[in-house]
Write an enzyme that holds these catalytic residues in place. Structure first.
Site: not given
Ligand code: SAM
Length: 228
Positions: A71
């Site tokens: 992000s």
């Molecule tokens: N917090 C992260 C960082 O510091 O890099 C950024 C995350 S990225 C914007 C969103 C993440 O949410 C992705 O890695 C995606 O695979 C994960 N994601 C999507 N749906 C999810 C779910 N149901 N449970 C866990 N992770 C999920």
């Protein structure tokens, strides 16, 4: 709390750029100095695809593996500020991704639990945590269901876009705990800041507009439903 860096070059290489980024966040309204000083300690370049290293300190989201993103630094800082956590609080992150957000929370002295649905990202983040000495409980699974075993949490932060608020996350909040979650459609989301003021009683504030990758799972978007 500090990171275990192999040598100081990881810390010094982009020190100036990092300080400048943190200063920009301060100017944009991030007031919590605990967030800013922890961000000053994190080499963001270690969390991104090396092809984008020259952009590591731009205030922008960047690609990581598996079509996901780390992000934008402002969004990370803003969401963390919205959580309003005290040192030692128990916090659940949904969407480990690169591990940057979890590292920030750890450096701020939180007890961190983080869930990722993509196995490759889960493994990569877990390895990086080990290398950097970040103590965080990691889980591979569907974060729309929370992580019941360790509930309740003082804070829950969801770093992917939900179509609606998953009930398990509300249930797993402690009284006075806060859930910070982007909710909306595929083009943009509002940031919901929900405080649990009593058993089944919530207070909600909202900030517009953000754009996240989708939260995919039983209480989120169905896989394939959310395409550009
Ligand atoms: N917090 C992260 C960082 O510091 O890099 C950024 C995350 S990225 C914007 C969103 C993440 O949410 C992705 O890695 C995606 O695979 C994960 N994601 C999507 N749906 C999810 C779910 N149901 N449970 C866990 N992770 C999920």
């Amino acid at each position: 709390m500090d990171l275990k860096l192999d040598n100081y070059s990881d810390y010094y290489r982009f020190k100036e750029a990092r300080f400048q980024l943190v200063d920009r966040l301060r100017q944009r309204g991030i007031r919590d100095e605990r967030i800013l000083s922890a961000m000053n300690k994190i080499p963001r370049e270690l969390f991104i695809d090396p092809a984008f290293i020259h952009q590591a300190y731009e205030d922008t989201a960047l690609p990581i593996d598996c079509n996901q993103t780390i992000s934008q630094p402002y969004t990370v800082a803003f969401m963390t500020q919205c959580l309003n956590l005290k040192e030692g609080s128990k916090v659940l992150e949904i969407g480990t991704g690169s591990g940057y957000q979890a590292t920030l929370l750890y450096l701020m002295g939180m007890r961190v639990y983080t869930v990722e649905r993509v196995y490759e990202l889960f493994l990569k983040a877990r390895n990086l945590f080990e290398k950097l000495g970040v103590q965080a409980m990691t889980k591979w699974g569907d974060g729309t269901l929370g992580w019941k075993e360790f509930a309740p949490y003082d804070g829950i932060i969801v770093t992917a876009a939900a179509p609606k608020v998953p009930e398990p996350l509300l249930e797993q909040l402690a009284i006075n705990g806060r859930l910070v979650i982007p909710v909306g459609d595929r083009s943009y989301q509002a940031m919901y800041i929900i405080t649990k003021v009593g058993e089944d009683q919530y207070k909600q504030e909202q900030e517009n507009y953000f754009k996240f990758v989708p939260l995919i799972g039983e209480k989120g978007w169905r896989n394939g439903e959310f395409t550009d």
